[in-house]
Design a protein around this motif. Structure first.
Motif, PDB file in Angstrom:
ATOM      1  N   LEU A   1       1.965 -11.400 -10.048  1.00  0.00           N
ATOM      2  CA  LEU A   1       1.463 -11.381  -8.608  1.00  0.00           C
ATOM      3  C   LEU A   1       2.632 -12.378  -8.450  1.00  0.00           C
TER       4      LEU A   1
ATOM      5  N   LYS B   1       0.715  -1.370   0.148  1.00  0.00           N
ATOM      6  CA  LYS B   1      -0.150  -0.105  -0.253  1.00  0.00           C
ATOM      7  C   LYS B   1       1.149   1.256   0.064  1.00  0.00           C
TER       8      LYS B   1
ATOM      9  N   ALA C   1       1.846  -6.122 -14.127  1.00  0.00           N
ATOM     10  CA  ALA C   1       0.475  -6.901 -12.899  1.00  0.00           C
ATOM     11  C   ALA C   1       1.000  -7.950 -12.457  1.00  0.00           C
TER      12      ALA C   1
ATOM     13  N   ASP D   1      -7.870   0.922  -7.181  1.00  0.00           N
ATOM     14  CA  ASP D   1      -6.276   0.862  -6.155  1.00  0.00           C
ATOM     15  C   ASP D   1      -5.327   0.609  -6.807  1.00  0.00           C
ATOM     16  N   TRP D   2      -5.401  -0.192  -7.979  1.00  0.00           N
ATOM     17  CA  TRP D   2      -3.975  -0.314  -8.420  1.00  0.00           C
ATOM     18  C   TRP D   2      -3.602  -0.119 -10.050  1.00  0.00           C
ATOM     19  N   HIS D   3      -4.678  -0.152 -10.805  1.00  0.00           N
ATOM     20  CA  HIS D   3      -4.800  -0.072 -12.271  1.00  0.00           C
ATOM     21  C   HIS D   3      -3.982   0.745 -12.879  1.00  0.00           C
TER      22      HIS D   3
ATOM     23  N   GLN E   1      -6.524  -8.810 -11.718  1.00  0.00           N
ATOM     24  CA  GLN E   1      -7.403  -7.802 -11.507  1.00  0.00           C
ATOM     25  C   GLN E   1      -6.687  -6.867 -10.865  1.00  0.00           C
ATOM     26  N   THR E   2      -6.826  -5.384 -11.352  1.00  0.00           N
ATOM     27  CA  THR E   2      -6.715  -4.386  -9.848  1.00  0.00           C
ATOM     28  C   THR E   2      -7.947  -3.306 -10.215  1.00  0.00           C
ATOM     29  N   GLU E   3      -7.928  -2.729  -9.893  1.00  0.00           N
ATOM     30  CA  GLU E   3      -9.457  -1.815  -9.578  1.00  0.00           C
ATOM     31  C   GLU E   3      -8.619  -0.774  -9.447  1.00  0.00           C
TER      32      GLU E   3
ATOM     33  N   TRP F   1       4.127   3.907  -8.481  1.00  0.00           N
ATOM     34  CA  TRP F   1       3.621   2.938  -9.558  1.00  0.00           C
ATOM     35  C   TRP F   1       5.704   2.185  -9.772  1.00  0.00           C
TER      36      TRP F   1
ATOM     37  N   THR G   1       1.118 -10.115  -1.367  1.00  0.00           N
ATOM     38  CA  THR G   1      -0.048  -9.582  -2.181  1.00  0.00           C
ATOM     39  C   THR G   1      -0.584 -11.320  -2.188  1.00  0.00           C
TER      40      THR G   1
ATOM     41  N   HIS H   1      -0.338   0.832 -12.713  1.00  0.00           N
ATOM     42  CA  HIS H   1       0.092  -0.257 -13.241  1.00  0.00           C
ATOM     43  C   HIS H   1      -0.013   0.294 -15.258  1.00  0.00           C
TER      44      HIS H   1
END
Lengths: 138, 408
Positions: free
Chosen positions: A19, A6, A17, B223-225, B219-221, A10, A43, B228
């Motif tokens: 994980l 958190k 993406a 919060d992270w899209h 999937q990232t909503e 970036w 994660t 990225h």
């Protein structure tokens, strides 16, 4: 990765993406290692609370359970905890309250029943139905 | 590698599709998943022939659509392999959804896009509609102007995309039929030299690495899209110096020079045409002929459509007085995409030329040397007057009354 995800910017993210479920390389046999003994990454969904979807929750009555493993087998979220083929309980961090475990429970009366989310488990256990006679079911 | 080596002459007569297929073979691609579509069919057809004859040791997957072709490539790339495919037009449109996946997942696939018009009306000939369609998909886009360049750029696509700081998929564009089906002399590299130039494929977060389980395409909503996408954008923008470096390395190997922005007689040019694809070569002939009449004409073309070399392009246009941006795609209710890019590159620079936008050559309509000379003449008028003589956008060569839009 010592920083919490958190707090990351970036430029610190894994490209694409992607994980990783585990922090280190997995050099042990996953199938023979209990979930609590695995080295999860932050994660990993194991570390994410996703129980807030729930409106009704399954409550487990250990006195009626025959450890048939049906609930464990059918749970779509691996939220039924079972060790050495013995039912241990429900993982409320990951259970979405879908009710499949109750549906597949074969005992009479069922050893898993859906209750309102706000009901306390010990209160729910006092409200368990009696054994149903033949022809009485549903 | 247990494939047969192919004996190549120092000069071969290849069309653009053969160039693509040979580059795939020399790169020793692990997986080519393909669905044929005109005019890129021969790329995968030739590759299939190499496969059948033992010149390829990778997998060739025949799939049921272009969507499946790109999906198979994404799967194979995520698993940890070097992948490539080819497409055009409608096939590219069907792939688009997966193109975004591939770029977002940072998988360095190579796609040979043989540019063709998009229906309706149905048309198999060349224009840049499909190139423009993919412009925001996050792929690096190289553009070749002839068969030799198609070979070189497809080879370099692997090296660019797989660079550790890039890790992005690459589209190698060429003009449908004009490049893809015209046999030209091509100087290929010997198999070993070509392979050594690209290098062995280095897996990154491969799904088939069981010691480090990884989830791809998560999937990232909200919060992270965003983060990225920011990282993806930074990687694309950061690719420009790396591309330049690889161009230099290639020049050292072959003597063939590539630049982020290709120029022809731009040093003292007062009027210039900026375009993509084969039109560049036609325009250089027009410019040369006009130079003989004392007109200071030049031609300029970005070698990359994405990431767009904004700074490099703007630098080369500071002395130009009038510029025509040639867009070979139906404008769809605005100015052409290339015009937008070029205008965007120039707007904040101290000196900027008068700009006009020409929509031309749709669906394979020819653009001739004479037409380009006329365009240069129009530009000279603009340069002389210091402002546009006419409207900003014109549909060049369309039958009927002149169609032009957008006046200030």
């Amino acid at each position: 990765m010592s920083k919490s995800i958190k707090e990351m910017g970036w430029d610190e993210l894994v490209p694409g993406a992607a994980l990783f479920s585990f922090n280190a390389n997995v050099d042990y046999l996953m199938a023979e290692t209990q979930p609590e003994d695995r080295i999860y990454a932050e994660t990993n969904s194991k570390n994410a609370y996703v129980g807030d979807w729930r409106v009704f929750k399954p409550v487990w009555n250990s006195e009626l359970c025959i450890d048939c493993q049906n609930c464990w087998l059918f749970c779509p979220d691996t939220a039924i905890i079972s060790r050495n083929k013995e039912m241990v309980g429900v993982d409320y961090d990951h259970c979405k309250g879908c009710g499949i475990c109750v549906e597949v429970c074969p005992t009479n009366p069922k050893s898993l029943l859906m209750f309102n989310e706000i009901e306390k488990n010990e209160d729910a256990l006092t409200k368990w139905p009696e054994k149903k006679k033949k022809g009485e079911e549903e | 590698m247990n494939r047969k080596e192919m004996e190549l002459n120092s000069v071969e007569v290849w069309d653009g599709n053969t160039c693509n297929a040979q580059a795939f073979r020399q790169a020793s691609v692990d997986v080519v998943a393909a669905y044929p579509i005109t005019p890129s069919t021969n790329t995968v057809e030739n590759y299939a022939t190499f496969h059948a004859n033992g010149y390829v040791d990778g997998e060739f997957i025949m799939v049921e659509s272009e969507h499946a072709a790109m999906s198979a490539c994404v799967g194979a790339a995520a698993a940890g392999g070097r992948v490539a495919t080819a497409t055009s037009s409608q096939g590219c449109a069907l792939m688009v959804e997966v193109l975004y996946q591939c770029a977002g997942m940072r998988l360095p696939a190579v796609l040979c896009l043989v540019n063709r018009a998009l229906a309706a009306p149905l048309n198999v000939n060349g224009d840049h509609s499909d190139m423009y369609l993919t412009r925001d998909a996050g792929w690096i886009q190289l553009d070749s102007f002839n068969a030799q360049e198609a070979y070189d750029l497809t080879l370099m696509s692997f090296k660019i995309g797989e660079h550790k700081d890039v890790r992005l998929p690459v589209i190698s564009n060429q003009d449908g039929f004009l490049t893809s089906h015209t046999a030209q002399t091509v100087r290929p590299l010997p198999d070993k030299v070509a392979y050594d130039f690209i290098g062995d494929y280095v897996q990154v977060n491969a799904m088939l690495d069981f010691s480090k389980p990884v989830t791809h395409g998560v999937q990232t909503e909200h919060d992270w899209h965003f983060e990225h996408k920011a990282k993806q954008h930074a990687a694309l923008q950061g690719a420009l110096p790396i591309v330049e470096e690889i161009f230099k390395e290639f020049k050292k190997l072959t003597g063939r020079e590539y630049n982020l922005v290709e120029t022809h007689k731009m040093d003292d040019a007062e009027v210039a045409i900026v375009c993509l694809g084969t039109t560049y070569e036609t325009a250089t002939i027009a410019a040369d002929e006009l130079r003989e009449q004392g007109i200071k004409a030049g031609v300029i073309a970005p070698r990359l459509f994405r990431p767009f070399p904004l700074v490099q392009l703007a630098q080369k246009l500071q002395n130009v007085k009038a510029l025509a941006c040639m867009d070979r795609s139906a404008p769809g209710g605005t100015v052409g995409a290339l015009y937008n890019e070029v205008a965007g590159a120039l707007f904040n620079t101290p000196a900027r030329p008068v700009l006009r936008n020409l929509i031309y050559g749709l669906g394979g309509r020819d653009i001739t040397v004479n037409e380009l000379k006329e365009i240069f003449t129009d530009l000279q008028n603009d340069a002389k007057n210091g402002k546009l003589t006419g409207k900003i956008q014109r549909l060049h060569g369309v039958r009927g009354p002149e169609l032009s839009f957008y006046e200030l």
